[in-house]
Design a protein around this motif. Structure first.
Motif, PDB file in Angstrom:
ATOM      1  N   LEU A  66       0.648  -1.162   0.302  1.00 18.22           N
ATOM      2  CA  LEU A  66      -0.122   0.064   0.065  1.00 18.22           C
ATOM      3  C   LEU A  66       0.889   1.372  -0.111  1.00 18.22           C
ATOM      4  CD1 LEU A  66      -2.390  -0.925   2.686  1.00 18.22           C
ATOM      5  CD2 LEU A  66      -2.865  -1.023   0.551  1.00 18.22           C
ATOM      6  N   THR A  67       0.365   2.216  -0.058  1.00 16.75           N
ATOM      7  CA  THR A  67       0.947   2.859  -0.687  1.00 16.75           C
ATOM      8  C   THR A  67       0.042   4.376  -0.603  1.00 16.75           C
ATOM      9  OG1 THR A  67       0.790   4.406  -3.729  1.00 16.75           O
ATOM     10  CG2 THR A  67       3.198   3.230  -2.671  1.00 16.75           C
ATOM     11  N   ARG A  68       0.039   5.709   0.087  1.00 16.86           N
ATOM     12  CA  ARG A  68      -0.712   6.548   1.224  1.00 16.86           C
ATOM     13  C   ARG A  68       0.791   8.340   0.657  1.00 16.86           C
ATOM     14  NH1 ARG A  68      -2.063   6.900   6.061  1.00 16.86           N
ATOM     15  NH2 ARG A  68      -4.089   5.466   6.213  1.00 16.86           N
ATOM     16  N   THR A  69       0.157   8.990  -0.368  1.00 15.19           N
ATOM     17  CA  THR A  69       0.423  10.189  -0.569  1.00 15.19           C
ATOM     18  C   THR A  69      -0.770  11.140  -0.253  1.00 15.19           C
ATOM     19  OG1 THR A  69       0.965   9.335  -2.560  1.00 15.19           O
ATOM     20  CG2 THR A  69       1.509  11.922  -2.674  1.00 15.19           C
ATOM     21  N   TYR A  70      -0.248  11.901   0.835  1.00 20.02           N
ATOM     22  CA  TYR A  70      -0.772  13.338   0.894  1.00 20.02           C
ATOM     23  C   TYR A  70      -0.662  14.381  -0.156  1.00 20.02           C
ATOM     24  CZ  TYR A  70      -2.872  11.057   5.140  1.00 20.02           C
ATOM     25  OH  TYR A  70      -3.869  10.220   6.142  1.00 20.02           O
ATOM     26  N   LEU A  71      -1.465  14.842  -0.366  1.00 15.23           N
ATOM     27  CA  LEU A  71      -1.657  15.895  -1.625  1.00 15.23           C
ATOM     28  C   LEU A  71      -2.221  17.264  -1.201  1.00 15.23           C
ATOM     29  CD1 LEU A  71      -0.131  16.649  -4.418  1.00 15.23           C
ATOM     30  CD2 LEU A  71      -2.307  16.180  -4.748  1.00 15.23           C
ATOM     31  N   PRO A  72      -1.611  18.856  -0.340  1.00 13.41           N
ATOM     32  CA  PRO A  72      -2.278  19.297   0.148  1.00 13.41           C
ATOM     33  C   PRO A  72      -2.860  20.178  -1.025  1.00 13.41           C
ATOM     34  CG  PRO A  72      -0.266  19.005   1.492  1.00 13.41           C
ATOM     35  CD  PRO A  72       0.147  18.335   0.065  1.00 13.41           C
ATOM     36  N   MET A  73      -3.556  21.067  -0.878  1.00 16.76           N
ATOM     37  CA  MET A  73      -4.458  21.320  -2.073  1.00 16.76           C
ATOM     38  C   MET A  73      -4.490  22.923  -1.912  1.00 16.76           C
ATOM     39  SD  MET A  73      -4.426  19.075  -5.378  1.00 16.76           S
ATOM     40  CE  MET A  73      -5.610  20.412  -6.482  1.00 16.76           C
TER      41      MET A  73
END
Lengths: 205, 392
Positions: free
Chosen positions: A56-63
Motif C-alpha cells: 500500500l502507498t498513501r500520498t497526502y497532497l495539500p491543494m
C-alpha cells in the motif's frame, strides 16, 4: 521582480489538515468551504491508501491555489477581477467579481470556492485577520497566499502552523532563498505540469 | 388583428409560467445561487446548458435567412422574416440565461468599465450584442415601414459571418479551457454544426406551426426542401461528433476518463440519446424524399434533432465536471447550503455531481415560456395577414 511561492515537502506532510484550519481562521473562510485542503491522492475514501495489502502507498497532497505564472483563471475573467500582482501572487478583486464562474471552470486544480449563499460562519461573527476583506454572496474566493500577512513581511498562516514544517515559503526570484535552493537541488513535482499553467507552488520529497 | 380564444388561453398560460419564473429568479437573487443544484465541483448547470442550446437555435435561423440573401436562394427568402423572429427570440432567451447565471449581477457594469479583452466571455458579450442589433435591423428593414431590400442584402453579408462567429465564441468559452475535456479545436465547428441543425429544425417546427395556425402560409415544397437541407446539416454534425469521439478514444490517454463517463457513465444516457435519437433516427427519416413530404414526420424529425442537441449540451458540459484532474478523497469542499447545514457527509465531493433544483427548473421553464410568448406576439403582429412574398 518577486515571485512568492510555497514549497511543500511531501515526505513530511502527515495529512493532519492543520493548514486548512489555520487558513480558515486567518482568512475568515466561511462554513462549507476551504482555501487549502489535503487529499489522499487517488483514493476514494478519506485517509485511504492505493494498492492491495500489503503493498500500500498513501500520498497526502495539500491543494491550494498554485499561483501559476500562466494562470488560466486570470485569462478568462471578463472583468479583470482575477489578476496577477507584482509579487507574483494570483489575487481576486472582490468588488469586480460578477460571479460568472469562468475562472472556476478554467482552474485545472479545483481550488477556487464560490459564495453560493450568504457566507455562514460558526461562530456567528467575522474572525481572523482584521485586514482580510469580507466576501459577500456571489463572489469567488481562494488562497491569496495570505496577501495581508505577506504584504506585512510575515509568512502565510499555513506555513506558520504546519506542525511538521512541511511548508517552505519564499521568493523564487531570490536565488539565495531556501525555496529557490530547494527548487534547484531537489527532485521537484509540479502539479499537472503538462497543462502548462506553470505553478509557482511546487512539491518535493 | 384578431386572435382566437385558444391562442389567448395559451398566451395567458405562458405569461403565468413566465411570472412564476420571475418569482423564482427573485428568490434566487435574495438567497444566492445556492438555491440551484450547482456546487464548487460542478460549477455550471442547467442555465449554461440552456444558454448553449438557445444560442445555437438562434444562429441556425439567421444562417438560413442570411444565406438566402447572400447566395440569392429566392425560395428561402420567403422564410426570412419568421427565421429572423425565431433568431431574435432565441438570442434574447440565451442572453437571459447568462444574466440569470451570474452570482453578482449588480456588478455587471464592471464588464464595461474594466473589460479583460482576453476573456472569451467578454467576446461573447460583444458578439451577442452585435448579433442582436443585426437581427433587429434585419427585421426593421424587412417588414417595417422603411422596408428596404437592398439594405437587407448588405446587412446579410455581415449577418452570416456574425451568426457563425456568435456560436464559435460560445464554443470557445468551453473549447479554450485547458483544465477540462472541452479543450479541443473541433469545439467551434461542432457548435456551428449543431447550431445549423437545431436552428433549422426549430425554424421548420415554427413554420409548420405558423402554417397550421393560419398565421403564415408555407408551401409543402419549401418545407420539403428545407428538410433536405436539415438532413445534410445532421450528417455534418454527426461527422464532427464522430471525429471528436475517435480523437478522445484512440490514444487511451488522459481523455479516456471523460470518455468513459460519456459512453458508459453518468452522462451516457444523454450521449446515446443524441447519437441514436438526435442524429441517426432523424437522418434516416429525412434522407428519404418521400418522408420529407409528410409534415408529421418532418415535425418528429425536427423535434428529435432539437432534443438531441439539448442532450449534447448536457453531456458536453457535465462530463468534464465529473472527475477532477487531481483526484483524491475527501475531495472538493462543496460550498453549498446543504453542505453547510449538514457538514459531515455533504461538505466534501470526491466526484462532481449535479441535479437541478425545483426553483432552477422553474426559472428555465419561465424563461422559455417568455420566449414562446414573445414569438407568438411577434409573429402575430408581423406575419398575420401578410403573405410571405409580400413581406419581402
Amino acid at each position: 521582480m518577486t515571485r512568492l511561492a510555497i514549497a511543500i515537502n511531501m515526505h513530511r506532510c502527515i495529512g493532519c489538515q492543520t493548514c486548512s484550519n489555520a487558513c480558515k481562521m486567518e482568512n475568515n473562510v466561511p462554513m462549507g468551504m476551504l482555501w487549502t485542503r489535503t487529499i489522499a491522492e487517488n483514493c476514494d475514501v478519506t485517509d485511504g491508501a492505493v494498492g492491495e495489502f500489503p503493498n500500500l502507498t498513501r500520498t497526502y497532497l495539500p491543494m491550494a491555489c498554485q499561483h501559476c505564472e500562466n494562470p488560466a483563471c486570470q485569462k478568462v475573467c471578463p472583468t479583470g477581477a482575477t489578476y496577477k500582482d507584482d509579487m507574483g501572487r494570483v489575487e481576486i478583486d472582490y468588488d469586480k467579481c460578477i460571479g460568472c464562474r469562468m475562472c472556476m471552470a478554467a482552474c485545472p486544480y479545483n481550488v477556487r470556492v464560490f459564495n453560493w449563499n450568504d457566507p455562514n460562519r460558526d461562530p456567528d461573527f467575522n474572525y481572523g485577520d482584521k485586514d482580510v476583506p469580507v466576501r459577500s454572496k456571489g463572489v469567488m474566493e481562494k488562497c491569496t497566499l495570505c496577501k495581508e500577512r505577506t504584504d506585512r513581511g510575515e509568512e502565510p498562516m499555513c506555513v506558520v502552523c504546519c506542525p511538521t514544517k512541511a511548508r517552505i515559503y519564499g521568493d523564487l526570484d531570490d536565488p539565495n532563498s531556501e525555496i529557490s535552493q530547494i527548487k534547484r537541488q531537489r527532485s521537484v513535482r509540479i502539479l499537472l505540469e503538462e497543462r502548462g499553467t506553470k505553478p509557482q507552488v511546487f512539491y518535493f520529497e | 388583428m384578431t386572435v382566437s380564444s385558444k391562442t389567448k388561453c395559451t398566451m395567458g398560460l405562458l405569461a403565468a409560467l413566465a411570472l412564476a419564473g420571475v418569482g423564482c429568479w427573485i428568490f434566487q437573487l435574495v438567497r444566492g445561487l445556492g438555491v440551484t443544484g450547482m456546487s464548487n465541483s460542478n460549477s455550471w448547470g442547467l442555465y449554461i446548458t440552456m444558454f448553449m442550446l438557445f444560442v445555437g437555435l438562434s444562429a441556425g435561423g439567421l444562417i438560413v435567412a442570411s444565406s438566402a440573401s447572400v447566395f440569392h436562394i429566392e425560395r428561402y427568402k420567403r422564410v426570412a422574416v419568421p427565421a429572423v423572429i425565431t433568431s431574435i427570440v432565441c438570442i434574447c432567451v440565451a442572453g437571459m440565461f447568462i444574466l440569470i447565471d451570474l452570482g453578482g449581477i449588480q456588478r455587471i457594469w464592471r464588464i464595461v468599465t474594466g473589460p479583460n479583452f482576453v476573456s472569451p466571455l467578454l467576446w461573447d458579450v460583444c458578439v451577442i450584442t452585435i448579433y442582436l442589433v443585426i437581427n433587429i435591423l434585419d427585421l426593421v428593414w424587412m417588414c417595417g415601414k422603411k422596408a428596404d431590400e437592398h439594405k437587407v442584402e448588405v446587412l446579410s453579408r455581415i449577418a452570416l459571418p456574425v451568426a457563425i462567429l456568435v456560436h464559435s465564441v460560445t464554443a470557445w468559452i468551453f473549447g479554450l479551457q485547458i483544465a477540462k475535456a472541452w479543450y479541443s479545436a473541433i469545439m467551434a465547428p461542432i457548435f456551428v454544426a449543431s447550431a445549423c441543425d437545431s436552428g433549422l429544425a426549430l425554424l421548420l417546427v415554427a413554420l409548420i406551426a405558423l402554417n397550421a395556425a393560419g398565421v403564415f402560409k408555407v408551401e409543402k415544397s419549401l418545407i420539403k426542401s428545407l428538410s433536405g437541407l436539415l438532413a445534410v446539416f445532421i450528417a455534418v454534425d454527426a461527422f464532427f461528433v464522430g471525429c471528436e469521439v475517435l480523437t478522445m478514444a484512440y490514444p487511451g490517454a488522459s481523455e479516456s476518463v471523460a470518455l468513459s463517463h460519456m459512453v458508459s457513465g453518468a452522462t451516457a444516457p444523454f450521449f446515446w440519446f443524441e447519437i441514436v435519437c438526435g442524429l441517426l433516427v432523424p437522418f434516416l427519416i429525412l434522407v428519404f424524399s418521400k418522408n420529407r413530404e409528410k409534415t408529421g414526420l418532418v415535425v418528429v424529425a425536427s423535434a428529435l434533432v432539437i432534443l438531441g442537441v439539448a442532450a449534447k449540451r448536457v453531456w458536453l458540459l457535465f462530463t468534464s465536471f465529473i472527475t477532477p484532474n487531481v483526484y483524491g478523497a475527501p475531495g472538493i469542499p462543496a460550498g453549498t447550503a446543504t453542505a453547510i447545514g449538514n457538514p459531515s457527509p455533504d461538505v466534501w465531493m470526491t466526484l462532481g455531481t449535479y441535479a437541478p433544483t425545483a426553483p432552477e427548473v422553474m426559472i428555465v421553464v419561465g424563461v422559455i415560456s417568455l420566449g414562446v410568448l414573445a414569438f407568438m406576439v411577434l409573429s402575430n403582429k408581423l406575419l398575420r395577414g401578410v403573405d410571405g412574398a409580400a413581406a419581402r
